[in-house]
Design a protein around this motif. Structure first.
Motif, PDB file in Angstrom:
ATOM      1  N   GLN A   1       1.204   7.254  -6.528  1.00 40.74           N
ATOM      2  CA  GLN A   1      -0.314   7.753  -6.592  1.00 40.74           C
ATOM      3  C   GLN A   1      -0.099   9.272  -6.500  1.00 40.74           C
ATOM      4  O   GLN A   1      -1.141   9.906  -6.315  1.00 40.74           O
ATOM      5  CB  GLN A   1      -1.660   7.276  -5.732  1.00 40.74           C
ATOM      6  CG  GLN A   1      -1.733   5.941  -6.939  1.00 40.74           C
ATOM      7  CD  GLN A   1      -1.533   5.685  -7.984  1.00 40.74           C
ATOM      8  OE1 GLN A   1      -2.275   6.084  -8.191  1.00 40.74           O
ATOM      9  NE2 GLN A   1      -1.218   4.333  -8.388  1.00 40.74           N
TER      10      GLN A   1
ATOM     11  N   TYR B   1       0.243  -1.431  -0.235  1.00 38.67           N
ATOM     12  CA  TYR B   1       0.107   0.082   0.226  1.00 38.67           C
ATOM     13  C   TYR B   1       0.586   1.227  -0.089  1.00 38.67           C
ATOM     14  O   TYR B   1       0.618   2.340  -0.606  1.00 38.67           O
ATOM     15  CB  TYR B   1      -0.776   0.081   1.200  1.00 38.67           C
ATOM     16  CG  TYR B   1      -1.653   1.002   1.380  1.00 38.67           C
ATOM     17  CD1 TYR B   1      -2.888   1.218   0.611  1.00 38.67           C
ATOM     18  CD2 TYR B   1      -1.049   2.143   2.137  1.00 38.67           C
ATOM     19  CE1 TYR B   1      -3.304   2.889   0.704  1.00 38.67           C
ATOM     20  CE2 TYR B   1      -1.769   3.403   2.250  1.00 38.67           C
ATOM     21  CZ  TYR B   1      -2.669   3.473   1.228  1.00 38.67           C
ATOM     22  OH  TYR B   1      -3.675   5.635   1.527  1.00 38.67           O
ATOM     23  N   ASP B   2       1.985   1.423   0.611  1.00 37.46           N
ATOM     24  CA  ASP B   2       2.954   2.134   0.688  1.00 37.46           C
ATOM     25  C   ASP B   2       3.068   2.763  -0.595  1.00 37.46           C
ATOM     26  O   ASP B   2       3.356   3.888  -0.969  1.00 37.46           O
ATOM     27  CB  ASP B   2       4.228   2.275   1.909  1.00 37.46           C
ATOM     28  CG  ASP B   2       4.687   3.038   1.677  1.00 37.46           C
ATOM     29  OD1 ASP B   2       4.159   4.705   2.627  1.00 37.46           O
ATOM     30  OD2 ASP B   2       6.041   3.777   2.036  1.00 37.46           O
ATOM     31  N   CYS B   3       3.508   1.259  -0.738  1.00 43.95           N
ATOM     32  CA  CYS B   3       4.450   1.694  -2.453  1.00 43.95           C
ATOM     33  C   CYS B   3       3.750   2.433  -3.847  1.00 43.95           C
ATOM     34  O   CYS B   3       3.253   3.616  -4.076  1.00 43.95           O
ATOM     35  CB  CYS B   3       4.632   0.361  -2.836  1.00 43.95           C
ATOM     36  SG  CYS B   3       6.462   0.234  -2.222  1.00 43.95           S
ATOM     37  N   TRP B   4       2.436   2.160  -3.381  1.00 38.71           N
ATOM     38  CA  TRP B   4       1.418   2.748  -4.601  1.00 38.71           C
ATOM     39  C   TRP B   4       0.533   3.682  -4.163  1.00 38.71           C
ATOM     40  O   TRP B   4       0.926   4.258  -4.653  1.00 38.71           O
ATOM     41  CB  TRP B   4      -0.428   1.542  -3.948  1.00 38.71           C
ATOM     42  CG  TRP B   4      -1.256   1.745  -4.996  1.00 38.71           C
ATOM     43  CD1 TRP B   4      -1.472   1.523  -6.377  1.00 38.71           C
ATOM     44  CD2 TRP B   4      -2.215   2.705  -4.676  1.00 38.71           C
ATOM     45  NE1 TRP B   4      -2.692   2.529  -6.344  1.00 38.71           N
ATOM     46  CE2 TRP B   4      -2.832   2.842  -5.442  1.00 38.71           C
ATOM     47  CE3 TRP B   4      -2.860   3.478  -2.797  1.00 38.71           C
ATOM     48  CZ2 TRP B   4      -4.054   3.739  -5.259  1.00 38.71           C
ATOM     49  CZ3 TRP B   4      -3.617   4.138  -2.814  1.00 38.71           C
ATOM     50  CH2 TRP B   4      -4.855   4.067  -3.629  1.00 38.71           C
ATOM     51  N   ALA B   5       0.645   4.258  -2.541  1.00 41.87           N
ATOM     52  CA  ALA B   5       0.333   5.650  -2.146  1.00 41.87           C
ATOM     53  C   ALA B   5       1.103   6.117  -2.655  1.00 41.87           C
ATOM     54  O   ALA B   5       1.042   7.704  -3.745  1.00 41.87           O
ATOM     55  CB  ALA B   5       0.163   5.987  -0.930  1.00 41.87           C
ATOM     56  N   LYS B   6       3.009   6.474  -2.506  1.00 41.67           N
ATOM     57  CA  LYS B   6       3.002   6.475  -3.418  1.00 41.67           C
ATOM     58  C   LYS B   6       3.467   6.907  -4.766  1.00 41.67           C
ATOM     59  O   LYS B   6       4.119   8.187  -4.908  1.00 41.67           O
ATOM     60  CB  LYS B   6       5.088   6.536  -3.008  1.00 41.67           C
ATOM     61  CG  LYS B   6       5.858   6.733  -1.529  1.00 41.67           C
ATOM     62  CD  LYS B   6       6.371   5.995  -1.244  1.00 41.67           C
ATOM     63  CE  LYS B   6       6.703   6.002   0.742  1.00 41.67           C
ATOM     64  NZ  LYS B   6       7.849   5.431   1.106  1.00 41.67           N
TER      65      LYS B   6
ATOM     66  N   LEU C   1       0.436  10.170  -3.243  1.00 38.54           N
ATOM     67  CA  LEU C   1      -0.434  10.347  -2.268  1.00 38.54           C
ATOM     68  C   LEU C   1       0.546  10.628  -0.913  1.00 38.54           C
ATOM     69  O   LEU C   1      -0.157  11.232   0.488  1.00 38.54           O
ATOM     70  CB  LEU C   1      -1.068   9.436  -2.122  1.00 38.54           C
ATOM     71  CG  LEU C   1      -2.065   9.393  -2.816  1.00 38.54           C
ATOM     72  CD1 LEU C   1      -3.390   7.551  -2.503  1.00 38.54           C
ATOM     73  CD2 LEU C   1      -3.851   9.950  -3.362  1.00 38.54           C
ATOM     74  N   GLU C   2       2.051  10.326  -0.833  1.00 35.17           N
ATOM     75  CA  GLU C   2       2.223  10.491   0.108  1.00 35.17           C
ATOM     76  C   GLU C   2       3.650  11.859   0.236  1.00 35.17           C
ATOM     77  O   GLU C   2       3.989  12.089  -1.110  1.00 35.17           O
ATOM     78  CB  GLU C   2       2.781   9.250   0.723  1.00 35.17           C
ATOM     79  CG  GLU C   2       2.509   8.788   1.650  1.00 35.17           C
ATOM     80  CD  GLU C   2       2.396   7.195   1.787  1.00 35.17           C
ATOM     81  OE1 GLU C   2       4.158   7.399   1.988  1.00 35.17           O
ATOM     82  OE2 GLU C   2       1.626   6.411   2.462  1.00 35.17           O
TER      83      GLU C   2
END
Length: 68
Positions: free
Chosen positions: A65, A58-63, A67-68
């Protein structure tokens, strides 16, 4: 995008609530998909370091996108 902008932008879209009223099979399909997703989550979580891997993914995906 604020709520008013979102409402104007998607005003011609059918709301999820209305979709259930139009297609009687939609609610059944949504429930089936929900349980499939829960099952997939549970299978990944049950593996060694499963929950950690879920959070890392999730963290990789959010980055990706932004989002972080």
């Amino acid at each position: 995008m604020d709520g008013a902008c979102a409402a104007r932008r998607f005003s011609d879209e059918v709301s999820p609530r209305d979709a259930f009223m139009v297609d009687p099979g939609a609610q059944r399909h949504a429930i089936e998909v929900l349980f499939q997703l829960i099952n997939e989550f549970d299978e990944v979580r049950a593996k060694r370091d499963g929950l950690r891997n879920i959070f890392v993914s999730y963290d990789c995906w959010a980055k990706q996108q932004g989002l972080e």
